[in-house]
Design a protein around this motif. Sequence first.
Motif, short mmCIF file in Angstrom:
data_model
loop_
_atom_site.label_atom_id
_atom_site.label_comp_id
_atom_site.label_asym_id
_atom_site.label_seq_id
_atom_site.Cartn_x
_atom_site.Cartn_y
_atom_site.Cartn_z
N ALA A 1 9.38 3.59 25.63
CA ALA A 1 8.02 3.10 25.90
C ALA A 1 6.98 3.80 25.04
O ALA A 1 5.82 3.96 25.44
N GLY A 2 7.38 4.26 23.84
CA GLY A 2 6.45 4.92 22.94
C GLY A 2 6.03 6.30 23.36
O GLY A 2 5.11 6.88 22.76
N VAL A 3 6.73 6.86 24.35
CA VAL A 3 6.33 8.16 24.89
C VAL A 3 7.15 9.30 24.29
O VAL A 3 6.61 10.27 23.76
N ASP A 4 8.49 9.21 24.40
CA ASP A 4 9.34 10.25 23.84
C ASP A 4 10.53 9.63 23.11
O ASP A 4 10.83 8.45 23.26
N ILE A 5 11.18 10.45 22.29
CA ILE A 5 12.28 9.96 21.45
C ILE A 5 13.53 9.77 22.30
O ILE A 5 13.91 10.66 23.07
N GLN B 1 0.81 -1.22 0.00
CA GLN B 1 0.00 0.00 0.00
C GLN B 1 0.85 1.27 0.00
O GLN B 1 0.37 2.32 -0.40
N SER B 2 2.09 1.15 0.49
CA SER B 2 2.94 2.34 0.62
C SER B 2 4.38 1.89 0.86
O SER B 2 4.65 0.69 1.08
N SER B 3 5.30 2.86 0.84
CA SER B 3 6.70 2.55 1.15
C SER B 3 6.83 2.07 2.59
O SER B 3 7.64 1.17 2.89
N ALA B 4 6.03 2.65 3.50
CA ALA B 4 6.07 2.22 4.90
C ALA B 4 5.60 0.78 5.03
O ALA B 4 6.15 0.00 5.82
N GLU C 1 18.90 12.30 13.13
CA GLU C 1 17.48 12.60 12.93
C GLU C 1 17.01 12.14 11.55
O GLU C 1 15.88 11.66 11.40
N ASN C 2 17.85 12.26 10.54
CA ASN C 2 17.49 11.79 9.21
C ASN C 2 17.39 10.28 9.15
O ASN C 2 16.46 9.73 8.55
N VAL C 3 18.33 9.58 9.78
CA VAL C 3 18.33 8.12 9.72
C VAL C 3 17.06 7.54 10.33
O VAL C 3 16.49 6.56 9.82
N PHE C 4 16.57 8.15 11.41
CA PHE C 4 15.41 7.60 12.10
C PHE C 4 14.13 8.40 11.88
O PHE C 4 13.15 8.23 12.61
N MET C 5 14.12 9.26 10.86
CA MET C 5 12.93 10.03 10.56
C MET C 5 11.73 9.11 10.30
O MET C 5 11.79 8.20 9.46
N ALA C 6 10.63 9.34 11.06
CA ALA C 6 9.39 8.56 10.97
C ALA C 6 9.53 7.13 11.51
O ALA C 6 8.58 6.36 11.47
N ALA D 1 18.90 2.92 5.25
CA ALA D 1 18.40 1.59 4.87
C ALA D 1 18.95 0.51 5.79
O ALA D 1 18.22 -0.40 6.19
N LEU D 2 20.23 0.62 6.13
CA LEU D 2 20.84 -0.39 7.01
C LEU D 2 20.21 -0.37 8.40
O LEU D 2 20.16 -1.41 9.08
N ALA D 3 19.71 0.77 8.83
CA ALA D 3 19.13 0.89 10.18
C ALA D 3 17.86 0.07 10.33
O ALA D 3 17.46 -0.26 11.45
N HIS D 4 17.22 -0.30 9.22
CA HIS D 4 15.94 -1.00 9.30
C HIS D 4 16.08 -2.50 9.05
O HIS D 4 15.06 -3.21 9.00
#
Length: 517
Positions: free
Chosen positions: A112-116, A74-77, A101-106, A158-161
């Motif tokens: 715990a899903g609260v803050d970065i 459905q998408s790149s994500a 910030e670029n490597v982990f954008m989105a 790409a390697l980060a994922h």
Amino acid sequence: MSADDVVLNVEGVTKVYPGTIALKEVDFAVRRAAVNVLVGENGAGKSTLMKIIAGAERPTSGRLVLDGEPVELQSSADALRRGIGIVYQELNLFPNLSIAENVFMAHEITRAGVDIDAGAQRRRVRELLKRLELDLSPDTLVEDLRIGQQQLVEIAKALAHDARVLILDEPTSALSAAEVDVLFRVIAELKAHGVAIVYISHRLEELIRIGDFITVLRDGRITGHQPMVNVDVPWIVRQMVGRDTKDFSRPIGHTRGKEVLNVRAVCLPGKAKGLTVDHVSLALHAGEIVGIYGLMGAGRSELFECILGCHPLATGEIVLNGKPLQGKSVAGRVAAGIAMIPEDRKSDALLPVLSIGENMTIASLGEFARGFHISTEREQRSIGQHIRELAIKVADWRLPVSSLSGGNQQKVVIARALMTTPTVLLMDEPSRGIDVGAKADIFKVMRDLAVKGLGILFVTSDLEEVMALSDRILVMSNGRVTAEFEAAEATQDALVAASAIGHRAARADASIDTINA
């Protein structure tokens, strides 16, 4: 090879856009733990196929089969969640944000899903940069990186994922020989862990070296598929363009004319300390092609920017046709007879909201003026002439320039420069991201322009290209000219050795090993 070795199958995929069929019943098998090379001329359909695999586009017909199961991305994500990552040829980075910030954008690491968790992101990026042998801080802003470093940041994303299928679209187009060697070591490591690599490049010798399987696209159709051990460069060229490669030999009996450009002791201060361009002097004659070779960071692009007048802090003298250019703006220098084709066409040259024709004529509208109006007839005639001369593949010049493939966009940038009728043409990596057929067209244009008396100064990271095209070759390292060769005297080893002066011995050794491989 058994079906179990195929992680992703593209089966009978067709993609239709208004006015064109980009792909026609394409079958493409992506094998795990292998480098699956995809090659073709600009406009052959490679980018469209990659976008479909990466979820950015959906096929008109046909299907994708992942691990034996049909999937609709459905998408790149969505593709990334399923383990399919892509590094596009056109960089997709935020220049005002840091590398981390670029490597982990989105896809931020959170507590715990609260803050970065910025510290965790920096630690992970530091590992990735070390893996890519980049001596940079994760907090460095992307806008402070050179284009080759930005390309390596895209690869780090790409390697980060931890993708199972990794698509690399022209990953070495802005990399030095030593950096290509680093990338190839990373690819070998990924293969050893079972990752399937889809690799796109126009550097055919590079494909022979790195690939396990090769698939060739031409006009949206598959024209050949073989294990790499069964093919050579002439076979690839025949499948791509339906003919053998063109002859790039120098015209016979051509002599250079008077001096048209003299650069005297040009210096440019670095952002932190030292000089990015360090007392560079050179001369260029009418009808002469001078190539500048060097590693990334040698100061080549910055030298061109100084000649064009982009840096107010630059010192030294630029003399064009016997007249000093000191005090002239960029527009004034263009009007005087200097034109430049920048390295990064997306950021520095093209206006994606304008049409192909408008991008070509925007720097020379005065040539088509009649009083307060533009002569559309003359403008359109010039557009058509340059489309023919540069063999730009375009259905209609009124279409957005973003609709063209990378190689044809590059030709549009070259056409814009030529429309200003320059005396001196500065070309920064003119064949970056261009296939063998388009490259031959551009090389022929460069030679024809030189025969007509244009002086051409060009930068390239491709050893074979600089040796094949140049009448003289200058080598730059750490902002200085470290060597000068007549074309007949130059050797690859001598160019690499001169480009490594002042760099770590390990970088020099890696470059020489790459050339000798």
